[in-house]
Design a protein around this motif. Sequence first.
Motif, mmCIF file in Angstrom:
data_model
loop_
_atom_site.group_PDB
_atom_site.id
_atom_site.type_symbol
_atom_site.label_atom_id
_atom_site.label_comp_id
_atom_site.label_asym_id
_atom_site.label_seq_id
_atom_site.Cartn_x
_atom_site.Cartn_y
_atom_site.Cartn_z
ATOM 1 N N ALA A 213 0.835 -1.212 0.000
ATOM 2 C CA ALA A 213 0.000 0.000 0.000
ATOM 3 C C ALA A 213 0.863 1.252 0.000
ATOM 4 O O ALA A 213 0.563 2.245 -0.689
ATOM 5 C CB ALA A 213 -0.926 -0.008 1.216
ATOM 6 N N ALA A 214 1.960 1.215 0.760
ATOM 7 C CA ALA A 214 2.873 2.359 0.785
ATOM 8 C C ALA A 214 3.489 2.575 -0.592
ATOM 9 O O ALA A 214 3.661 3.710 -1.045
ATOM 10 C CB ALA A 214 3.962 2.133 1.836
ATOM 11 N N TRP A 215 3.837 1.485 -1.266
ATOM 12 C CA TRP A 215 4.401 1.580 -2.612
ATOM 13 C C TRP A 215 3.408 2.227 -3.575
ATOM 14 O O TRP A 215 3.769 3.127 -4.345
ATOM 15 C CB TRP A 215 4.805 0.197 -3.124
ATOM 16 N N GLU A 216 2.162 1.794 -3.538
ATOM 17 C CA GLU A 216 1.149 2.348 -4.445
ATOM 18 C C GLU A 216 0.942 3.836 -4.192
ATOM 19 O O GLU A 216 0.809 4.625 -5.136
ATOM 20 C CB GLU A 216 -0.178 1.593 -4.278
ATOM 21 N N THR A 217 0.937 4.217 -2.932
ATOM 22 C CA THR A 217 0.740 5.630 -2.601
ATOM 23 C C THR A 217 1.917 6.481 -3.072
ATOM 24 O O THR A 217 1.735 7.569 -3.628
ATOM 25 C CB THR A 217 0.558 5.797 -1.085
ATOM 26 N N THR A 218 3.130 5.983 -2.859
ATOM 27 C CA THR A 218 4.315 6.737 -3.273
ATOM 28 C C THR A 218 4.422 6.784 -4.790
ATOM 29 O O THR A 218 4.809 7.816 -5.368
ATOM 30 C CB THR A 218 5.582 6.111 -2.664
ATOM 31 N N LEU A 219 4.061 5.679 -5.443
ATOM 32 C CA LEU A 219 4.053 5.652 -6.909
ATOM 33 C C LEU A 219 3.064 6.677 -7.456
ATOM 34 O O LEU A 219 3.366 7.410 -8.414
ATOM 35 C CB LEU A 219 3.684 4.251 -7.402
ATOM 36 N N THR A 220 1.886 6.753 -6.844
ATOM 37 C CA THR A 220 0.877 7.727 -7.275
ATOM 38 C C THR A 220 1.376 9.154 -7.075
ATOM 39 O O THR A 220 1.133 10.041 -7.897
ATOM 40 C CB THR A 220 -0.435 7.513 -6.503
ATOM 41 N N ARG A 221 2.106 9.361 -5.991
ATOM 42 C CA ARG A 221 2.642 10.701 -5.731
ATOM 43 C C ARG A 221 3.648 11.115 -6.799
ATOM 44 O O ARG A 221 3.628 12.254 -7.281
ATOM 45 C CB ARG A 221 3.294 10.722 -4.351
ATOM 46 N N VAL A 222 4.518 10.202 -7.185
ATOM 47 C CA VAL A 222 5.491 10.518 -8.238
ATOM 48 C C VAL A 222 4.776 10.717 -9.569
ATOM 49 O O VAL A 222 5.159 11.573 -10.375
ATOM 50 C CB VAL A 222 6.558 9.408 -8.341
ATOM 51 N N ALA A 223 3.720 9.950 -9.811
ATOM 52 C CA ALA A 223 2.940 10.124 -11.038
ATOM 53 C C ALA A 223 2.304 11.515 -11.068
ATOM 54 O O ALA A 223 2.259 12.167 -12.125
ATOM 55 C CB ALA A 223 1.867 9.043 -11.139
ATOM 56 N N ALA A 224 1.813 11.989 -9.911
ATOM 57 C CA ALA A 224 1.227 13.334 -9.847
ATOM 58 C C ALA A 224 2.287 14.397 -10.085
ATOM 59 O O ALA A 224 2.037 15.406 -10.762
ATOM 60 C CB ALA A 224 0.562 13.537 -8.488
ATOM 61 N N LEU A 225 3.493 14.177 -9.544
ATOM 62 C CA LEU A 225 4.592 15.128 -9.769
ATOM 63 C C LEU A 225 4.969 15.156 -11.246
ATOM 64 O O LEU A 225 5.247 16.220 -11.813
ATOM 65 C CB LEU A 225 5.790 14.725 -8.916
ATOM 66 N N THR A 226 4.955 13.984 -11.890
ATOM 67 C CA THR A 226 5.247 13.906 -13.327
ATOM 68 C C THR A 226 4.154 14.591 -14.135
ATOM 69 O O THR A 226 4.435 15.275 -15.131
ATOM 70 C CB THR A 226 5.379 12.431 -13.757
ATOM 71 N N ALA A 227 2.902 14.429 -13.720
ATOM 72 C CA ALA A 227 1.800 15.109 -14.404
ATOM 73 C C ALA A 227 1.940 16.623 -14.272
ATOM 74 O O ALA A 227 1.647 17.372 -15.214
ATOM 75 C CB ALA A 227 0.460 14.644 -13.821
ATOM 76 N N ASN A 230 4.414 17.650 -16.753
ATOM 77 C CA ASN A 230 3.809 17.629 -18.091
ATOM 78 C C ASN A 230 2.984 18.882 -18.337
ATOM 79 O O ASN A 230 2.969 19.432 -19.447
ATOM 80 C CB ASN A 230 2.931 16.392 -18.256
ATOM 81 N N GLU A 231 2.279 19.348 -17.296
ATOM 82 C CA GLU A 231 1.448 20.539 -17.437
ATOM 83 C C GLU A 231 2.289 21.786 -17.696
ATOM 84 O O GLU A 231 1.985 22.572 -18.604
ATOM 85 C CB GLU A 231 0.583 20.737 -16.187
ATOM 86 N N VAL A 232 3.348 21.983 -16.910
ATOM 87 C CA VAL A 232 4.142 23.197 -17.109
ATOM 88 C C VAL A 232 4.934 23.108 -18.407
ATOM 89 O O VAL A 232 5.149 24.119 -19.082
ATOM 90 C CB VAL A 232 5.079 23.467 -15.910
ATOM 91 N N ASP A 233 5.374 21.916 -18.799
ATOM 92 C CA ASP A 233 6.025 21.743 -20.092
ATOM 93 C C ASP A 233 5.064 22.078 -21.223
ATOM 94 O O ASP A 233 5.417 22.752 -22.194
ATOM 95 C CB ASP A 233 6.508 20.294 -20.262
ATOM 96 N N GLY A 234 3.839 21.604 -21.092
ATOM 97 C CA GLY A 234 2.837 21.855 -22.126
ATOM 98 C C GLY A 234 2.485 23.322 -22.243
ATOM 99 O O GLY A 234 2.306 23.852 -23.346
ATOM 100 N N ALA A 235 2.409 24.014 -21.104
ATOM 101 C CA ALA A 235 2.106 25.445 -21.131
ATOM 102 C C ALA A 235 3.196 26.213 -21.862
ATOM 103 O O ALA A 235 2.922 27.099 -22.684
ATOM 104 C CB ALA A 235 1.943 25.970 -19.702
#
Length: 288
Positions: A213-227, A230-235
């Motif tokens: 569960a800790a792995w999934e949460t941390t993975l999701t956090r890094v995915a949000a940071l990557t998103a 992506n947003e600032v790169d796209g802008a």
Amino acid sequence: MLATVAGSAISARQPSVQAAAPLGALPAPLEAKLASRAATGLSPIGADHPRRGVLPRVVVPSSTFAALDVVAAGALAGAGHVALAIVAGVLFVPFAVLAAAGARYVSRDPLRLNAPERRAIAAASQWESRQVWTGPLASSEERGLVIAATYAAERIARSNAWRSGRIDDHRLQLDLAAELDQIDDQAHRIASARHEYSSGSAPDLGTAPVVDAAWETTLTRVAALTAYANEVDGADRLRIEAMTRQGDPVRDSDLMAGSVRDELAVDQLLALTLFLNANRPFDGGMGP
């Protein structure tokens, strides 16, 4: 995200960041100066400043003439032309005074970044893992996750939007260094726990679901940071494309001013920031 993590796990790169801009907040006076620089169209952390033009126009020529006067005075005195040597010495004074006054005027430019401020910016633009990623953890997917997070942080800090001031207005600025510290710490604890389980040395194998569960949460956090990256790169990319279509030259000051004016992009960044702030790395009873 998992593909990025897998590729990063076998990378020889150490979990560290050498960013193009500070990863987090700087002391308030320095932040105010950077905001003022951006507001006047200057690069927030660049070497340019309003009085910089005085250097080539006044300081350098005056210093050169003063140096030449010293050489000339010495040569003339050595050749026995005392009167001419005195004239050269007299001319040295106004040139030296002008050079010193010009240098003083430039150094006191309120928008100029001095040496201590540049050191503070450089220190805030770096991050290095505090964990020991060696031995069996050196090629773990948890280490790969930390490296994936550093890629995202570098992209965010490199974007024009990050120091544009527009994100600050919406309270969107993230402390990327703190984000990386938390991800790094949690990923290392997960990797250590998994290694203990796989080696049979874990005292309680029933806690494996907690680690997952800790792995999934941390993975999701890094995915949000990557998103977010992506947003600032796209802008930035959309802004450059729009200016190119209009035939306008693409200048850093224009990108800084308009890189995130699209309200949809701002809303998306806000949502990602709220998510990251609300989802600190999951401890789930793993302990310190």
